[in-house]
Design a protein around this motif. Sequence first.
Motif, short mmCIF file in Angstrom:
data_model
loop_
_atom_site.label_atom_id
_atom_site.label_comp_id
_atom_site.label_asym_id
_atom_site.label_seq_id
_atom_site.Cartn_x
_atom_site.Cartn_y
_atom_site.Cartn_z
N GLN A 124 0.83 -1.20 0.00
CA GLN A 124 0.00 0.00 0.00
C GLN A 124 0.87 1.26 0.00
OE1 GLN A 124 -3.29 -0.42 2.68
NE2 GLN A 124 -3.89 1.71 2.47
N VAL A 125 1.94 1.26 0.79
CA VAL A 125 2.86 2.40 0.81
C VAL A 125 3.48 2.59 -0.57
CG1 VAL A 125 5.08 3.22 1.72
CG2 VAL A 125 3.38 2.26 3.28
N GLN A 126 3.88 1.48 -1.20
CA GLN A 126 4.49 1.56 -2.54
C GLN A 126 3.52 2.18 -3.53
OE1 GLN A 126 7.51 1.03 -3.61
NE2 GLN A 126 7.11 1.19 -5.79
N GLN A 127 2.26 1.79 -3.46
CA GLN A 127 1.27 2.31 -4.40
C GLN A 127 1.01 3.80 -4.20
OE1 GLN A 127 -1.95 -0.40 -3.53
NE2 GLN A 127 -1.19 -1.95 -4.97
N GLN A 128 1.05 4.27 -2.94
CA GLN A 128 0.75 5.67 -2.65
C GLN A 128 1.98 6.56 -2.59
OE1 GLN A 128 -1.70 5.91 0.87
NE2 GLN A 128 -3.07 4.30 0.15
N PHE A 129 3.10 6.01 -2.11
CA PHE A 129 4.32 6.79 -1.90
C PHE A 129 5.52 5.95 -2.35
CE2 PHE A 129 1.23 7.55 1.48
CZ PHE A 129 1.01 8.91 1.37
N GLY A 130 5.64 5.73 -3.62
CA GLY A 130 6.62 4.78 -4.15
C GLY A 130 8.07 5.07 -3.85
N ASP A 131 8.40 6.30 -3.48
CA ASP A 131 9.81 6.65 -3.33
C ASP A 131 10.36 6.39 -1.93
OD1 ASP A 131 8.26 8.66 -2.25
OD2 ASP A 131 9.61 10.26 -2.86
N LYS A 159 8.93 -7.95 -2.02
CA LYS A 159 10.01 -7.57 -2.96
C LYS A 159 9.42 -7.20 -4.31
CE LYS A 159 13.80 -10.27 -1.00
NZ LYS A 159 14.68 -11.43 -1.20
N ARG A 160 8.49 -8.01 -4.76
CA ARG A 160 7.90 -7.84 -6.09
C ARG A 160 6.95 -6.66 -6.16
NH1 ARG A 160 6.12 -12.55 -6.04
NH2 ARG A 160 3.95 -12.12 -5.54
N GLU A 161 6.05 -6.54 -5.18
CA GLU A 161 4.98 -5.55 -5.27
C GLU A 161 5.22 -4.28 -4.46
OE1 GLU A 161 1.08 -7.28 -4.66
OE2 GLU A 161 1.77 -9.20 -5.44
N ALA A 162 6.15 -4.34 -3.51
CA ALA A 162 6.39 -3.16 -2.67
C ALA A 162 7.81 -2.62 -2.84
CB ALA A 162 6.16 -3.50 -1.19
#
Length: 131
Positions: free
Chosen positions: A76-83, A102-105
Amino acid sequence: MTEAAILCVDDEIVILESIQEQISRHFGDRFLYEAAESAEEALEIIEELNKEGVKILVIVSDWLMPGMRGDEFLVQVQQQFGDITKIMLTGQADLEAIERAKREANLYSCIHKPWREEELIEIMTTALKLA
């Protein structure tokens, strides 16, 4: 006010305090240190800091927490705040959850409990260079 933050997430307050103490002892006042006892609380903190213009550089998150597991939280963090650089600290995550993170986040690293302070600091140091 410090413009960069490190967020630690763990439902066990003793572990949360230990992680924060080790990180802050090493990095001093260069960063703002935030803590959350759940993924939901962590998402609220991320939103608040984002609104205040504070950049979260690294998140260190437990995997097994009530409500939302660490891999789900980090996706969820990756989707909203990828950096944001993401590290999972776990004693119980299965290989599938780690691979998913590893794959999705874009999980940077997985540290297994009980961790060594030297290992945590080494991984944090390299993670912060990437941030």
